[in-house]
Design a protein around this motif. Structure first.
Motif, PDB file in Angstrom:
ATOM      1  N   ALA A  73       0.832  -1.210   0.000  1.00 48.95           N
ATOM      2  CA  ALA A  73       0.000   0.000   0.000  1.00 48.95           C
ATOM      3  C   ALA A  73       0.865   1.257   0.000  1.00 48.95           C
ATOM      4  CB  ALA A  73      -0.927  -0.009   1.215  1.00 48.95           C
ATOM      5  N   ALA A  74       1.959   1.245   0.760  1.00 43.55           N
ATOM      6  CA  ALA A  74       2.859   2.403   0.790  1.00 43.55           C
ATOM      7  C   ALA A  74       3.507   2.620  -0.569  1.00 43.55           C
ATOM      8  CB  ALA A  74       3.921   2.206   1.861  1.00 43.55           C
ATOM      9  N   ALA A  75       3.860   1.536  -1.252  1.00 44.47           N
ATOM     10  CA  ALA A  75       4.435   1.662  -2.595  1.00 44.47           C
ATOM     11  C   ALA A  75       3.408   2.238  -3.558  1.00 44.47           C
ATOM     12  CB  ALA A  75       4.922   0.302  -3.087  1.00 44.47           C
ATOM     13  N   GLY A  76       2.172   1.776  -3.457  1.00 43.10           N
ATOM     14  CA  GLY A  76       1.107   2.327  -4.308  1.00 43.10           C
ATOM     15  C   GLY A  76       0.875   3.798  -4.045  1.00 43.10           C
ATOM     16  N   ASP A  77       0.885   4.193  -2.772  1.00 46.09           N
ATOM     17  CA  ASP A  77       0.715   5.607  -2.430  1.00 46.09           C
ATOM     18  C   ASP A  77       1.875   6.440  -2.958  1.00 46.09           C
ATOM     19  OD1 ASP A  77      -1.633   4.966  -1.158  1.00 46.09           O
ATOM     20  OD2 ASP A  77      -0.760   4.991   0.868  1.00 46.09           O
ATOM     21  N   ALA A  78       3.097   5.905  -2.868  1.00 38.91           N
ATOM     22  CA  ALA A  78       4.260   6.648  -3.363  1.00 38.91           C
ATOM     23  C   ALA A  78       4.185   6.841  -4.871  1.00 38.91           C
ATOM     24  CB  ALA A  78       5.545   5.916  -2.984  1.00 38.91           C
ATOM     25  N   VAL A  79       3.773   5.809  -5.599  1.00 37.94           N
ATOM     26  CA  VAL A  79       3.644   5.926  -7.056  1.00 37.94           C
ATOM     27  C   VAL A  79       2.528   6.903  -7.411  1.00 37.94           C
ATOM     28  CG1 VAL A  79       3.008   4.658  -9.150  1.00 37.94           C
ATOM     29  CG2 VAL A  79       4.631   3.666  -7.535  1.00 37.94           C
ATOM     30  N   ASN A  80       1.396   6.809  -6.712  1.00 36.78           N
ATOM     31  CA  ASN A  80       0.292   7.748  -6.983  1.00 36.78           C
ATOM     32  C   ASN A  80       0.710   9.176  -6.664  1.00 36.78           C
ATOM     33  OD1 ASN A  80      -1.445   5.762  -7.879  1.00 36.78           O
ATOM     34  ND2 ASN A  80      -2.365   5.442  -5.859  1.00 36.78           N
ATOM     35  N   GLY A  81       1.460   9.359  -5.580  1.00 40.58           N
ATOM     36  CA  GLY A  81       1.950  10.693  -5.237  1.00 40.58           C
ATOM     37  C   GLY A  81       2.924  11.222  -6.274  1.00 40.58           C
ATOM     38  N   LEU A  83       2.979  10.342  -9.510  1.00 43.35           N
ATOM     39  CA  LEU A  83       2.236  10.606 -10.743  1.00 43.35           C
ATOM     40  C   LEU A  83       1.342  11.845 -10.643  1.00 43.35           C
ATOM     41  CD1 LEU A  83       1.223   6.982 -11.778  1.00 43.35           C
ATOM     42  CD2 LEU A  83       3.014   8.419 -12.766  1.00 43.35           C
ATOM     43  N   SER A  84       0.838  12.120  -9.454  1.00 39.22           N
ATOM     44  CA  SER A  84      -0.052  13.275  -9.295  1.00 39.22           C
ATOM     45  C   SER A  84       0.711  14.567  -9.034  1.00 39.22           C
ATOM     46  CB  SER A  84      -1.057  13.016  -8.173  1.00 39.22           C
ATOM     47  OG  SER A  84      -0.378  12.922  -6.938  1.00 39.22           O
ATOM     48  N   GLY A  85       2.028  14.505  -8.947  1.00 37.33           N
ATOM     49  CA  GLY A  85       2.821  15.721  -8.780  1.00 37.33           C
ATOM     50  C   GLY A  85       3.004  16.148  -7.344  1.00 37.33           C
ATOM     51  N   LYS A  86       2.690  15.292  -6.416  1.00 40.90           N
ATOM     52  CA  LYS A  86       2.912  15.639  -5.010  1.00 40.90           C
ATOM     53  C   LYS A  86       4.408  15.627  -4.724  1.00 40.90           C
ATOM     54  CE  LYS A  86      -1.502  13.880  -3.446  1.00 40.90           C
ATOM     55  NZ  LYS A  86      -2.194  12.819  -2.726  1.00 40.90           N
ATOM     56  N   ASN A  87       4.771  16.021  -3.540  1.00 39.59           N
ATOM     57  CA  ASN A  87       6.181  16.133  -3.169  1.00 39.59           C
ATOM     58  C   ASN A  87       6.754  14.757  -2.821  1.00 39.59           C
ATOM     59  OD1 ASN A  87       8.638  17.232  -2.627  1.00 39.59           O
ATOM     60  ND2 ASN A  87       8.051  18.089  -0.640  1.00 39.59           N
ATOM     61  N   VAL A  88       6.810  13.860  -3.807  1.00 44.01           N
ATOM     62  CA  VAL A  88       7.383  12.524  -3.645  1.00 44.01           C
ATOM     63  C   VAL A  88       8.486  12.385  -4.681  1.00 44.01           C
ATOM     64  CG1 VAL A  88       6.932  10.045  -3.752  1.00 44.01           C
ATOM     65  CG2 VAL A  88       5.199  11.574  -2.839  1.00 44.01           C
ATOM     66  N   SER A  89       9.689  12.069  -4.229  1.00 40.92           N
ATOM     67  CA  SER A  89      10.801  11.948  -5.174  1.00 40.92           C
ATOM     68  C   SER A  89      10.742  10.595  -5.883  1.00 40.92           C
ATOM     69  CB  SER A  89      12.135  12.096  -4.444  1.00 40.92           C
ATOM     70  OG  SER A  89      12.345  10.998  -3.580  1.00 40.92           O
ATOM     71  N   LEU A  90      11.335  10.563  -7.049  1.00 45.12           N
ATOM     72  CA  LEU A  90      11.395   9.331  -7.826  1.00 45.12           C
ATOM     73  C   LEU A  90      12.168   8.262  -7.063  1.00 45.12           C
ATOM     74  CD1 LEU A  90      10.931   7.770 -10.454  1.00 45.12           C
ATOM     75  CD2 LEU A  90      13.047   8.772 -11.323  1.00 45.12           C
TER      76      LEU A  90
END
Length: 126
Positions: A73-81, A83-90
């Motif tokens: 679930a955390a991996a899914g949230d990180a990918v969604n974040g 893709l949506s342009g949130k402050n999540v680094s690649l």
């Protein structure tokens, strides 16, 4: 000369040992076993009582599966974040995905070993 007599010769005070020998000096300064017991007392496990819940194999496996699910679930949230342009680094998204992948692979391997063990028990003749 056997090792025991060599040790006794080193431990004895100056009897046949070389003066200034570092091994003999270290043996002479060794801590007696009674002092070591005082420094590191034996570990005693507390007796199980009603206040401590018993941890069963079922709980262990259930917690393991829940941990793998949380990582997925955390991996899914990180990918969604990401893709949506949130402050999540690649980098963080990739690390999270790899953690989820490795934990899932571990869970599958543990399951396979458990099934192999169960099948081996079933093949045993009573």
């Amino acid at each position: 000369m056997d090792p025991i007599s060599a040790y006794k010769m080193m431990v004895s005070s100056g009897a046949g040992g070389l003066p200034g020998n570092p091994v003999q000096d270290a043996v002479a300064r060794a801590i007696p076993p009674a002092e070591l017991d005082k420094l590191n007392p034996p570990i005693t496990l507390p007796a199980p009582d009603a206040a401590q819940p018993a941890y069963s194999f079922q709980n262990l496996v259930g917690d393991f599966v829940q941990d793998v699910n949380a990582r997925q679930a955390a991996a899914g949230d990180a990918v969604n974040g990401l893709l949506s342009g949130k402050n999540v680094s690649l980098h963080q998204a990739m690390i999270s995905m790899e953690e989820a992948s490795v934990s899932f692979q571990l869970m599958v391997e543990v399951r396979n070993k458990l099934l192999d063990s169960y099948q081996e028990l079933m093949r045993m003749q009573v």
